[in-house]
Design a protein around this motif. Structure first.
Motif, mmCIF file in Angstrom:
data_model
loop_
_atom_site.group_PDB
_atom_site.id
_atom_site.type_symbol
_atom_site.label_atom_id
_atom_site.label_comp_id
_atom_site.label_asym_id
_atom_site.label_seq_id
_atom_site.Cartn_x
_atom_site.Cartn_y
_atom_site.Cartn_z
ATOM 1 N N TYR A 64 -9.856 -6.017 -0.539
ATOM 2 C CA TYR A 64 -8.933 -7.152 -0.604
ATOM 3 C C TYR A 64 -7.518 -6.736 -0.987
ATOM 4 O O TYR A 64 -6.551 -7.415 -0.659
ATOM 5 C CB TYR A 64 -9.448 -8.209 -1.587
ATOM 6 C CG TYR A 64 -9.642 -7.709 -3.002
ATOM 7 C CD1 TYR A 64 -8.597 -7.704 -3.911
ATOM 8 C CD2 TYR A 64 -10.883 -7.253 -3.427
ATOM 9 C CE1 TYR A 64 -8.769 -7.249 -5.194
ATOM 10 C CE2 TYR A 64 -11.074 -6.797 -4.708
ATOM 11 C CZ TYR A 64 -10.019 -6.789 -5.599
ATOM 12 O OH TYR A 64 -10.201 -6.334 -6.874
ATOM 13 N N SER A 65 -7.372 -5.619 -1.688
ATOM 14 C CA SER A 65 -6.060 -5.208 -2.188
ATOM 15 C C SER A 65 -5.457 -4.139 -1.290
ATOM 16 O O SER A 65 -5.989 -3.028 -1.187
ATOM 17 C CB SER A 65 -6.189 -4.672 -3.620
ATOM 18 O OG SER A 65 -4.987 -4.065 -4.042
ATOM 19 N N ILE A 66 -4.347 -4.452 -0.652
ATOM 20 C CA ILE A 66 -3.692 -3.485 0.234
ATOM 21 C C ILE A 66 -3.310 -2.224 -0.524
ATOM 22 O O ILE A 66 -3.486 -1.102 -0.041
ATOM 23 C CB ILE A 66 -2.444 -4.107 0.886
ATOM 24 C CG1 ILE A 66 -2.843 -5.212 1.855
ATOM 25 C CG2 ILE A 66 -1.634 -3.044 1.620
ATOM 26 C CD1 ILE A 66 -1.667 -5.899 2.504
ATOM 27 N N SER A 67 -2.805 -2.385 -1.735
ATOM 28 C CA SER A 67 -2.330 -1.224 -2.499
ATOM 29 C C SER A 67 -3.459 -0.274 -2.863
ATOM 30 O O SER A 67 -3.226 0.926 -3.059
ATOM 31 C CB SER A 67 -1.612 -1.701 -3.767
ATOM 32 O OG SER A 67 -2.508 -2.406 -4.618
ATOM 33 N N ALA A 68 -4.694 -0.777 -2.944
ATOM 34 C CA ALA A 68 -5.823 0.063 -3.343
ATOM 35 C C ALA A 68 -6.518 0.728 -2.163
ATOM 36 O O ALA A 68 -7.336 1.641 -2.357
ATOM 37 C CB ALA A 68 -6.832 -0.769 -4.133
ATOM 38 N N LEU A 69 -6.232 0.306 -0.937
ATOM 39 C CA LEU A 69 -6.948 0.832 0.228
ATOM 40 C C LEU A 69 -6.815 2.345 0.398
ATOM 41 O O LEU A 69 -7.810 3.026 0.676
ATOM 42 C CB LEU A 69 -6.494 0.111 1.498
ATOM 43 C CG LEU A 69 -6.877 -1.370 1.620
ATOM 44 C CD1 LEU A 69 -6.461 -1.908 2.985
ATOM 45 C CD2 LEU A 69 -8.361 -1.591 1.400
ATOM 46 N N PRO A 70 -5.621 2.928 0.266
ATOM 47 C CA PRO A 70 -5.523 4.390 0.425
ATOM 48 C C PRO A 70 -6.385 5.158 -0.572
ATOM 49 O O PRO A 70 -7.053 6.131 -0.204
ATOM 50 C CB PRO A 70 -4.035 4.669 0.215
ATOM 51 C CG PRO A 70 -3.353 3.390 0.597
ATOM 52 C CD PRO A 70 -4.282 2.308 0.125
#
Length: 309
Positions: free
Chosen positions: A234-240
């Motif tokens: 759900y969190s774009i910042s956590a995807l990488p």
């Protein structure tokens, strides 16, 4: 299916749908737009810590949930007792919603069960990692189907202490006396807390090259055969960080990853399609949509399977 972001007060977002399924503990997750706290330290949480600490801090109630003919137990514990938060709160850097049972966990179990029936998946003797585990039901299902090791990871040690460990204990006791299940009573069950950018430092089944890809040449070398995760994108910042962690711990060339998530998470920009786009751009894994869940009144949910190209 919802087609517009849910309206929300300033400073909050609605991460999941407005109409949760009854009895699953679903609801809104209210959060500041930006994390204000550093992530908690990475550590292994021992089952004894549940006995010594968590049992005195929060009361766990357990109730059955039937998933495709498999009866599992789901615990319920108050976020107010554990974190001093209301039941709908999510605070990046402090609490990531691990005490709630999300729809994706049940979607994932249904899909795993279907994959097994079609002879596309076997847990027997496999090393399994569940990321963002919360209740740990997918990992518990893997245990019930003969996994040799199941490791559970969550952002918060408190979630593991107060919910995951007692929930796993309740389920394994029930499964071990059932003649209908194929569990390995000697399976290794371990619990690890920490942020995805750092937790690989303490996970035992990690052996990666400089590109983050694990090469398993023989039996018993490091690496997870199966990685499971539900509602983690759900969190774009956590995807990488999440994707890098997967590449550091999945065993090549036969390891597989199952990802259950909503197609889109309104208000925060993440979702299964955003994650799969990143995976496909990287080119290491092929991604296959193996299940879709749509009831006509909520966001479409998907389960994807990743395997090495």
């Amino acid at each position: 299916m919802d087609t517009n972001p849910s309206a929300s007060p300033a400073g909050t977002f609605f991460l999941f749908d407005e109409k949760p399924q009854s009895g699953l503990g679903l609801g809104f997750l209210d959060s500041p737009e930006n994390p204000t706290l550093p992530p908690p330290p990475c550590l292994e949480v021992l089952p004894s810590q549940y006995v010594n600490q968590a049992s005195s801090n929060a009361d766990l109630t357990v109730e059955p949930v039937n998933v495709d003919g498999h009866t599992l137990l789901k615990g319920r514990v108050s976020t107010k007792e554990v974190f001093g938060l209301s039941n709908s709160d999510l605070v990046p850097g402090k609490y990531e919603g691990g005490l709630k049972l999300w729809e994706g966990s049940l979607d994932l179990i249904k899909t795993l069960n279907s994959e097994m029936k079609e002879k596309k998946l076997s847990f027997t003797g496999k090393r399994v990692l569940e990321l963002g585990c919360g209740h740990g039901l997918p990992g518990i299902f893997a245990f019930s189907q003969g996994a040799a090791a199941v490791h559970f990871q969550d952002f918060n040690a408190e979630v593991l202490q107060c919910l995951t460990i007692p929930n796993v204990n309740a389920n394994t006791q029930q499964i071990s006396v059932s003649s209908t299940e194929k569990c390995n009573s000697e399976a290794e069950l371990r619990y690890f807390a920490g942020d995805w950018s750092e937790v690989h430092r303490i996970l035992p089944q990690i052996l990666s090259d400089e590109n983050g890809i694990n090469e398993c040449q023989t039996v018993n070398t490091a690496g997870y055969d199966i990685v499971l995760m539900a509602e983690t994108v759900y969190s774009i910042s956590a995807l990488p960080s999440l994707y890098k962690l997967i590449k550091k711990c999945i065993c090549s060339p036969h390891g597989v990853v199952y990802v259950a998530a909503k197609k889109h998470y309104f208000g925060v920009g993440g979702g299964s399609r955003r994650f799969i786009s990143m995976v496909e751009k990287d080119g290491v894994f092929a991604a296959v949509l193996v299940a879709e869940f749509a009831d006509g009144s909520s966001n479409v949910r998907e389960v994807w399977k990743l395997h090495f190209r």
